[in-house]
Design a protein around this motif. Structure first.
Motif, PDB file in Angstrom:
ATOM      1  N   TYR A   1       0.387  -1.317  -0.041  1.00  0.00           N
ATOM      2  CA  TYR A   1       0.139   0.034  -0.186  1.00  0.00           C
ATOM      3  C   TYR A   1       1.324   1.692  -0.393  1.00  0.00           C
ATOM      4  O   TYR A   1       1.979   1.204   1.075  1.00  0.00           O
ATOM      5  CB  TYR A   1      -0.509  -0.138   1.284  1.00  0.00           C
ATOM      6  N   LEU A   2       0.356   2.103  -0.701  1.00  0.00           N
ATOM      7  CA  LEU A   2       0.717   3.466  -1.116  1.00  0.00           C
ATOM      8  C   LEU A   2       0.175   4.189  -0.477  1.00  0.00           C
ATOM      9  O   LEU A   2      -0.544   4.672  -0.883  1.00  0.00           O
ATOM     10  CB  LEU A   2       1.534   3.556  -2.327  1.00  0.00           C
ATOM     11  N   ILE A   3       0.492   5.505   0.765  1.00  0.00           N
ATOM     12  CA  ILE A   3       0.373   5.944   1.053  1.00  0.00           C
ATOM     13  C   ILE A   3      -0.257   7.204   1.158  1.00  0.00           C
ATOM     14  O   ILE A   3       1.200   7.342   0.769  1.00  0.00           O
ATOM     15  CB  ILE A   3       0.365   6.145   2.461  1.00  0.00           C
ATOM     16  N   ASN A   4      -1.062   7.740  -0.221  1.00  0.00           N
ATOM     17  CA  ASN A   4      -1.451   9.225  -0.650  1.00  0.00           C
ATOM     18  C   ASN A   4      -2.323  10.163  -0.848  1.00  0.00           C
ATOM     19  O   ASN A   4      -3.356   9.684  -0.026  1.00  0.00           O
ATOM     20  CB  ASN A   4      -1.028   8.728  -1.631  1.00  0.00           C
ATOM     21  N   LEU A   5      -2.267  11.737  -0.159  1.00  0.00           N
ATOM     22  CA  LEU A   5      -3.402  12.084   0.412  1.00  0.00           C
ATOM     23  C   LEU A   5      -4.106  12.368  -0.946  1.00  0.00           C
ATOM     24  O   LEU A   5      -3.482  12.505  -2.350  1.00  0.00           O
ATOM     25  CB  LEU A   5      -3.356  13.461   0.842  1.00  0.00           C
ATOM     26  N   GLU A   6      -5.662  12.779  -0.986  1.00  0.00           N
ATOM     27  CA  GLU A   6      -6.328  12.996  -2.056  1.00  0.00           C
ATOM     28  C   GLU A   6      -5.801  14.434  -2.291  1.00  0.00           C
ATOM     29  O   GLU A   6      -5.702  15.064  -1.769  1.00  0.00           O
ATOM     30  CB  GLU A   6      -8.270  13.590  -1.236  1.00  0.00           C
TER      31      GLU A   6
ATOM     32  N   SER B   1      -2.726  14.855  -3.820  1.00  0.00           N
ATOM     33  CA  SER B   1      -1.110  14.634  -3.452  1.00  0.00           C
ATOM     34  C   SER B   1      -0.985  13.695  -5.057  1.00  0.00           C
ATOM     35  O   SER B   1      -0.431  13.449  -5.090  1.00  0.00           O
ATOM     36  CB  SER B   1      -0.782  13.994  -2.820  1.00  0.00           C
ATOM     37  N   ALA B   2      -1.910  14.535  -6.053  1.00  0.00           N
ATOM     38  CA  ALA B   2      -1.393  14.062  -7.411  1.00  0.00           C
ATOM     39  C   ALA B   2      -0.110  13.599  -8.001  1.00  0.00           C
ATOM     40  O   ALA B   2       0.617  12.146  -9.190  1.00  0.00           O
ATOM     41  CB  ALA B   2      -1.824  14.071  -8.256  1.00  0.00           C
ATOM     42  N   GLU B   3       0.616  14.884  -7.857  1.00  0.00           N
ATOM     43  CA  GLU B   3       2.105  14.740  -8.634  1.00  0.00           C
ATOM     44  C   GLU B   3       2.839  13.820  -7.443  1.00  0.00           C
ATOM     45  O   GLU B   3       3.734  12.945  -8.286  1.00  0.00           O
ATOM     46  CB  GLU B   3       2.354  16.358  -8.244  1.00  0.00           C
ATOM     47  N   ARG B   4       2.690  13.810  -6.311  1.00  0.00           N
ATOM     48  CA  ARG B   4       3.365  13.009  -5.359  1.00  0.00           C
ATOM     49  C   ARG B   4       3.053  11.132  -5.583  1.00  0.00           C
ATOM     50  O   ARG B   4       4.160  10.332  -6.443  1.00  0.00           O
ATOM     51  CB  ARG B   4       3.015  12.810  -3.859  1.00  0.00           C
ATOM     52  N   PHE B   5       1.714  11.432  -6.007  1.00  0.00           N
ATOM     53  CA  PHE B   5       1.373   9.448  -6.678  1.00  0.00           C
ATOM     54  C   PHE B   5       2.078   9.696  -7.290  1.00  0.00           C
ATOM     55  O   PHE B   5       2.722   8.241  -7.784  1.00  0.00           O
ATOM     56  CB  PHE B   5      -0.284   9.750  -6.505  1.00  0.00           C
ATOM     57  N   SER B   6       2.123  10.352  -8.839  1.00  0.00           N
ATOM     58  CA  SER B   6       2.768  10.249  -9.514  1.00  0.00           C
ATOM     59  C   SER B   6       3.726  10.197 -10.576  1.00  0.00           C
ATOM     60  O   SER B   6       5.071   8.487 -10.484  1.00  0.00           O
ATOM     61  CB  SER B   6       2.348  11.072 -11.033  1.00  0.00           C
ATOM     62  N   ARG B   7       5.363  10.466  -9.008  1.00  0.00           N
ATOM     63  CA  ARG B   7       6.254  10.296  -8.900  1.00  0.00           C
ATOM     64  C   ARG B   7       6.860   9.251  -8.233  1.00  0.00           C
ATOM     65  O   ARG B   7       7.713   8.951  -8.431  1.00  0.00           O
ATOM     66  CB  ARG B   7       7.343  11.612  -7.808  1.00  0.00           C
TER      67      ARG B   7
ATOM     68  N   VAL C   1      15.252   1.812   1.025  1.00  0.00           N
ATOM     69  CA  VAL C   1      13.747   3.200   0.996  1.00  0.00           C
ATOM     70  C   VAL C   1      14.228   4.259   1.569  1.00  0.00           C
ATOM     71  O   VAL C   1      15.022   4.055   2.457  1.00  0.00           O
ATOM     72  CB  VAL C   1      12.796   3.201   1.902  1.00  0.00           C
ATOM     73  N   GLU C   2      14.228   5.671   0.499  1.00  0.00           N
ATOM     74  CA  GLU C   2      15.109   6.688   1.570  1.00  0.00           C
ATOM     75  C   GLU C   2      13.827   7.703   1.081  1.00  0.00           C
ATOM     76  O   GLU C   2      13.265   8.018   0.246  1.00  0.00           O
ATOM     77  CB  GLU C   2      16.239   7.373   0.900  1.00  0.00           C
ATOM     78  N   PRO C   3      14.071   8.952   1.412  1.00  0.00           N
ATOM     79  CA  PRO C   3      13.751  10.495   1.983  1.00  0.00           C
ATOM     80  C   PRO C   3      13.603  10.823   0.407  1.00  0.00           C
ATOM     81  O   PRO C   3      14.643  11.059   0.117  1.00  0.00           O
ATOM     82  CB  PRO C   3      13.494  10.790   2.241  1.00  0.00           C
ATOM     83  N   ASP C   4      12.309  11.286  -0.259  1.00  0.00           N
ATOM     84  CA  ASP C   4      13.073  12.665  -1.333  1.00  0.00           C
ATOM     85  C   ASP C   4      13.254  13.462  -1.489  1.00  0.00           C
ATOM     86  O   ASP C   4      12.924  14.537  -2.204  1.00  0.00           O
ATOM     87  CB  ASP C   4      11.594  11.745  -2.386  1.00  0.00           C
ATOM     88  N   GLY C   5      13.318  14.086   0.164  1.00  0.00           N
ATOM     89  CA  GLY C   5      13.669  15.408   0.118  1.00  0.00           C
ATOM     90  C   GLY C   5      12.445  16.321  -0.108  1.00  0.00           C
ATOM     91  O   GLY C   5      12.379  17.841  -0.303  1.00  0.00           O
ATOM     92  N   LEU C   6      10.965  15.943   0.529  1.00  0.00           N
ATOM     93  CA  LEU C   6       9.885  16.250   0.373  1.00  0.00           C
ATOM     94  C   LEU C   6       9.048  17.072   1.465  1.00  0.00           C
ATOM     95  O   LEU C   6       9.251  15.616   2.044  1.00  0.00           O
ATOM     96  CB  LEU C   6       9.345  15.944  -0.796  1.00  0.00           C
ATOM     97  N   ASP C   7       8.585  17.840   2.060  1.00  0.00           N
ATOM     98  CA  ASP C   7       7.916  17.929   3.396  1.00  0.00           C
ATOM     99  C   ASP C   7       6.764  16.913   2.636  1.00  0.00           C
ATOM    100  O   ASP C   7       6.306  16.547   1.881  1.00  0.00           O
ATOM    101  CB  ASP C   7       6.874  19.234   2.931  1.00  0.00           C
ATOM    102  N   SER C   8       6.593  16.298   3.930  1.00  0.00           N
ATOM    103  CA  SER C   8       5.122  15.779   3.950  1.00  0.00           C
ATOM    104  C   SER C   8       3.941  16.195   4.178  1.00  0.00           C
ATOM    105  O   SER C   8       3.242  17.371   5.179  1.00  0.00           O
ATOM    106  CB  SER C   8       5.513  14.821   5.601  1.00  0.00           C
ATOM    107  N   ASP C   9       3.378  15.570   3.238  1.00  0.00           N
ATOM    108  CA  ASP C   9       1.724  16.446   2.603  1.00  0.00           C
ATOM    109  C   ASP C   9       0.894  15.908   4.289  1.00  0.00           C
ATOM    110  O   ASP C   9      -0.271  16.575   4.482  1.00  0.00           O
ATOM    111  CB  ASP C   9       0.884  15.530   1.470  1.00  0.00           C
ATOM    112  N   ILE C  10       1.277  14.780   4.706  1.00  0.00           N
ATOM    113  CA  ILE C  10       0.147  14.410   5.704  1.00  0.00           C
ATOM    114  C   ILE C  10       0.534  15.180   7.176  1.00  0.00           C
ATOM    115  O   ILE C  10      -0.087  15.174   7.908  1.00  0.00           O
ATOM    116  CB  ILE C  10       0.164  12.500   5.885  1.00  0.00           C
ATOM    117  N   LEU C  11       1.233  15.537   7.009  1.00  0.00           N
ATOM    118  CA  LEU C  11       2.208  15.767   8.802  1.00  0.00           C
ATOM    119  C   LEU C  11       2.156  17.587   8.361  1.00  0.00           C
ATOM    120  O   LEU C  11       2.176  18.344   8.807  1.00  0.00           O
ATOM    121  CB  LEU C  11       3.676  15.610   8.545  1.00  0.00           C
TER     122      LEU C  11
END
Length: 256
Positions: free
Chosen positions: A6-11, A13-19, A201-211
């Motif tokens: 499961y990939l956690i993704n906010l409604e 946040s389409a760009e994050r999902f695409s990446r 897995v490593e962070p992609d350098g993006l701020d968390s949308d959830i947080l």
């Protein structure tokens, strides 16, 4: 052996999902999008499983509504997994970055674990920032599986056993800590956490949308958290307690 991811993704946040999708498609790793619980903008009283009084006793501050959203997203993934007949669950957050050999390494890891049920583990951190109070289990060609007695705090990439998932849903309520801190305390106490090094897995350098994007806010995260004077003391107390549990498991493992 059956695995779901499961990939956690906010409604929204389409760009994050695409990446994230592009990365997983490139390595041929199938997954489902899990719609994240959006806690932003909600009052703490809206979270019926949140115990504010106990949280302040334990942490010296309240949880942020965004932290509760993140917590509930991970709970939701595990509960959904338990409705399936899968053996293992991989949970990824959408600000992750994986390597070209991600699927090869993860398949090797899961095959090994499936062939060694005596390991009796609950959760694997595949995004560990560092190794602390650990003991190697086995060495693959270019990565190591190890007992993570002091469970790593980063929750960017996780692998659940079915037994671990069942135990988590029994203990995840009431919510009194950020979910990554809950994982560290719970697994350091029971000694059933594993890790992988180097991380898959490593962070992609993006701020968390959830947080939420704290860095651009006029109010700092520290101000949002409304920390009490005892916050730092309680934090250090918790960390030293969990380290002591980890040392106990490390010494016990050394003698067997």
């Amino acid at each position: 052996m059956k695995v779901v991811t499961y990939l956690i993704n906010l409604e929204g946040s389409a760009e994050r999902f695409s990446r994230s999708k592009a990365q997983l498609d490139q390595v041929g790793w199938s997954f489902e999008r899990f719609s994240a619980y959006d806690g932003r903008g909600k009052s703490l009283s809206d979270f019926e499983d949140y115990d504010d009084e106990l949280t302040q006793q334990l942490l010296g501050r309240r949880l942020l509504n965004s932290e509760l959203g993140c917590y509930l997203s991970h709970v939701g993934c595990v509960e959904k997994f338990l409705t399936t007949d899968a053996d293992y669950l991989v949970v990824l957050e959408d600000d992750m970055k994986i390597s070209n050999d991600f699927s090869t390494k993860l398949n090797r890891l899961l095959e090994y674990l499936h062939e060694h049920p005596s390991l009796d583990w609950y959760l694997i951190n595949i995004a560990s920032k560092k190794k602390k109070l650990s003991r190697d289990i086995t060495q693959f060609d270019n990565f190591t599986l190890w007992h993570a007695f002091y469970f790593p705090i980063r929750g960017l990439g996780l692998v659940w056993s079915r037994k671990g998932a069942e135990e988590f849903v029994k203990r995840c309520r009431p919510m009194t800590q950020p979910v990554d801190i809950f994982f560290q305390s719970w697994l350091s106490q029971n000694g059933k956490g594993l890790g992988v090094w180097p991380a898959l897995v490593e962070p992609d350098g993006l701020d968390s949308d959830i947080l939420g994007t704290v860095a651009t806010d006029k109010i700092s995260r520290k101000q949002k958290e409304n920390r009490s004077r005892s916050f730092e003391f309680k934090k250090q107390k918790r960390m030293w307690r969990d380290r002591m549990y980890a040392v106990k498991h490390l010494l016990s493992n050394s003698s067997t």
